[in-house]
Design a protein around this motif. Structure first.
Motif, PDB file in Angstrom:
ATOM      1  N   GLY A  41       0.889  -1.138  -0.015  1.00 20.92           N
ATOM      2  CA  GLY A  41      -0.010  -0.080  -0.160  1.00 20.92           C
ATOM      3  C   GLY A  41       0.900   1.264   0.148  1.00 20.92           C
ATOM      4  N   VAL A  42       1.926   1.216   0.467  1.00 20.54           N
ATOM      5  CA  VAL A  42       2.878   2.502   0.444  1.00 20.54           C
ATOM      6  C   VAL A  42       3.277   2.847  -0.816  1.00 20.54           C
ATOM      7  N   GLY A  43       3.594   2.056  -1.517  1.00 17.79           N
ATOM      8  CA  GLY A  43       3.884   2.363  -3.172  1.00 17.79           C
ATOM      9  C   GLY A  43       2.566   2.786  -3.871  1.00 17.79           C
ATOM     10  N   ARG A  44       1.507   1.879  -3.625  1.00 21.81           N
ATOM     11  CA  ARG A  44       0.321   2.282  -4.374  1.00 21.81           C
ATOM     12  C   ARG A  44      -0.054   3.680  -3.946  1.00 21.81           C
ATOM     13  N   CYS A  45      -0.118   4.043  -2.676  1.00 23.43           N
ATOM     14  CA  CYS A  45      -0.539   5.308  -2.258  1.00 23.43           C
ATOM     15  C   CYS A  45       0.192   6.475  -2.734  1.00 23.43           C
ATOM     16  N   GLU A  46       1.551   6.219  -2.658  1.00 25.27           N
ATOM     17  CA  GLU A  46       2.456   7.438  -3.251  1.00 25.27           C
ATOM     18  C   GLU A  46       2.159   7.304  -4.510  1.00 25.27           C
ATOM     19  N   ALA A  47       2.089   6.498  -5.224  1.00 18.46           N
ATOM     20  CA  ALA A  47       1.917   6.506  -6.840  1.00 18.46           C
ATOM     21  C   ALA A  47       0.301   7.485  -7.122  1.00 18.46           C
ATOM     22  N   ALA A  48      -0.574   7.342  -6.149  1.00 18.31           N
ATOM     23  CA  ALA A  48      -1.603   8.021  -6.142  1.00 18.31           C
ATOM     24  C   ALA A  48      -1.453   9.502  -5.978  1.00 18.31           C
ATOM     25  N   GLY A  49      -0.340   9.785  -5.516  1.00 25.91           N
ATOM     26  CA  GLY A  49      -0.230  11.242  -5.132  1.00 25.91           C
ATOM     27  C   GLY A  49      -0.438  11.671  -3.537  1.00 25.91           C
ATOM     28  N   LEU A  50      -0.226  10.774  -2.835  1.00 22.47           N
ATOM     29  CA  LEU A  50      -0.722  10.864  -1.342  1.00 22.47           C
ATOM     30  C   LEU A  50       0.611  10.828  -0.650  1.00 22.47           C
ATOM     31  N   SER A  51       0.591  11.627   0.616  1.00 26.21           N
ATOM     32  CA  SER A  51       1.488  11.635   1.394  1.00 26.21           C
ATOM     33  C   SER A  51       1.615  10.300   2.190  1.00 26.21           C
ATOM     34  N   VAL A  52       2.590   9.689   2.194  1.00 24.52           N
ATOM     35  CA  VAL A  52       2.883   8.414   3.011  1.00 24.52           C
ATOM     36  C   VAL A  52       3.962   8.301   3.876  1.00 24.52           C
ATOM     37  N   GLU A  53       3.940   7.778   4.954  1.00 27.34           N
ATOM     38  CA  GLU A  53       4.991   7.631   6.124  1.00 27.34           C
ATOM     39  C   GLU A  53       4.813   6.314   6.671  1.00 27.34           C
ATOM     40  N   VAL A  54       5.993   5.583   6.676  1.00 32.82           N
ATOM     41  CA  VAL A  54       5.823   4.220   7.548  1.00 32.82           C
ATOM     42  C   VAL A  54       6.136   4.643   9.075  1.00 32.82           C
ATOM     43  N   VAL A  55       5.427   4.289  10.054  1.00 26.34           N
ATOM     44  CA  VAL A  55       5.448   4.417  11.273  1.00 26.34           C
ATOM     45  C   VAL A  55       5.325   3.146  11.948  1.00 26.34           C
ATOM     46  N   SER A  56       6.554   2.385  11.992  1.00 26.42           N
ATOM     47  CA  SER A  56       6.344   1.020  12.635  1.00 26.42           C
ATOM     48  C   SER A  56       6.334   0.697  14.209  1.00 26.42           C
ATOM     49  N   PRO A  57       5.372   0.107  14.728  1.00 27.78           N
ATOM     50  CA  PRO A  57       5.212   0.092  16.262  1.00 27.78           C
ATOM     51  C   PRO A  57       6.597  -0.393  16.751  1.00 27.78           C
ATOM     52  N   ARG A  58       7.360  -1.319  15.866  1.00 34.23           N
ATOM     53  CA  ARG A  58       8.476  -1.982  16.493  1.00 34.23           C
ATOM     54  C   ARG A  58       9.590  -0.780  16.716  1.00 34.23           C
ATOM     55  N   ARG A  59       9.414   0.527  16.091  1.00 36.25           N
ATOM     56  CA  ARG A  59      10.378   1.505  16.473  1.00 36.25           C
ATOM     57  C   ARG A  59      10.146   2.223  17.745  1.00 36.25           C
ATOM     58  N   PHE A  60       8.981   1.722  18.886  1.00 40.40           N
ATOM     59  CA  PHE A  60       8.770   2.516  19.687  1.00 40.40           C
ATOM     60  C   PHE A  60       8.782   1.568  20.957  1.00 40.40           C
ATOM     61  N   PRO A  61       9.102   2.021  22.286  1.00 38.10           N
ATOM     62  CA  PRO A  61       9.284   1.183  23.245  1.00 38.10           C
ATOM     63  C   PRO A  61       7.925   0.671  23.758  1.00 38.10           C
TER      64      PRO A  61
END
Ligand SMILES: Nc1nc2c(c(=O)[nH]1)N[C@@H](CN(C=O)c1ccc(C(=O)N[C@@H](CCC(=O)O)C(=O)O)cc1)CN2
Ligand SMILES: NCC(=O)N[C@@H]1O[C@H](COP(=O)([O-])[O-])[C@@H](O)[C@H]1O
Length: 209
Positions: A41-61
């Motif tokens: 979905g990241v690539g598809r939404c970016e291709a649709a011109g949308l602002s996309v960011e990955v925010v992984s729960p694994r990066r947080f305590p």
């Protein structure tokens, strides 16, 4: 009306909302797409011109720190409503976002909902149970998985020769109408919630929002 969408998978739910917006069938703007993982979905939404960011729960305590990161980004973009669009992580819901977060689930809740029930697992469980109908549920999001007030449900038949893919496709087609319609009713201020019950209130001379 400014929409934030959260994803973890194919992004089709977001692209469907974007198509409805582009067609003038939904008066909204998708101002943020946040993904819990690097998914298709990241690539598809970016291709649709949308602002996309990955925010992984694994990066947080903690789940709370993850939630703060998600809500901080959503509020920075000024969203009015947040939609869980195939989002697979538990999301803490601050009081200020009560009744401003919607989720779409691919079954007729409470059937086949709760922890462990997502994606094709839902359809496989429905087929294994032998149900003759299935469908989708749009609900407000509360702390507990799939337990929030139900906004709408759409029913689809289960055919005798269905496999999980066939049922998933039929349910997703229903989702593509149900979620935009629920967002439209919310945007129009037509959803009245009393406890766990939601009423769609039609007012005279209502212009479709
Ligand atoms: N606070 C809430 N957060 C979320 C809700 C909710 O109702 N309240 N809904 C889910 C969406 N969902 C069903 O509609 C759902 C998603 C995922 C799971 C699940 O069991 N997830 C696994 C982890 C899966 C993974 O990371 O690959 C788990 O928690 O063990 C159940 C229901 C989104 N968030
Ligand atoms: N419990 C949540 C859940 O199972 N959500 C389901 O994931 C799919 C998302 O597809 P997408 O990632 O292609 O938009 C949709 O069918 C949605 O109902």
């Amino acid at each position: 009306m400014r929409l934030a969408c959260l994803i973890s998978g194919g992004g089709r739910t977001v692209l469907n909302l974007q198509e409805k917006i582009a067609a003038g069938a939904l008066n909204a703007e998708i101002v943020s797409v946040l993904a819990s993982r690097d998914c298709a979905g990241v690539g598809r939404c970016e291709a649709a011109g949308l602002s996309v960011e990955v925010v992984s729960p694994r990066r947080f305590p903690s789940e709370i720190a993850f939630g703060e990161a998600i809500w901080g980004r959503i509020e920075q973009r000024g969203a009015d409503l947040t939609v869980l669009a195939g989002f697979l992580s538990r999301l803490p819901i601050p009081e200020r976002w009560e009744l401003r977060v919607m989720n779409i689930h691919p079954s007729l809740l409470p059937a086949f909902g709760g922890a462990g029930m997502y994606g094709d697992r839902v359809h496989r469980a429905a087929l294994a149970r032998g149900v003759t109908v299935s469908g989708c549920t749009v609900h407000f999001v509360t702390e507990e998985y799939d337990a929030g007030p139900i906004v709408s449900q759409s029913i689809v038949p289960v055919e005798p020769d269905d496999d999980a893919d066939a049922l998933a496709a039929r349910v997703f087609a229903a989702e593509c109408d149900a979620l935009p319609a629920a967002v439209r009713e919310w945007a129009g201020g037509r959803l009245e919630v009393t406890g766990n019950r939601v009423r769609i209130v039609r007012r005279p001379l209502e212009e479709d929002g």
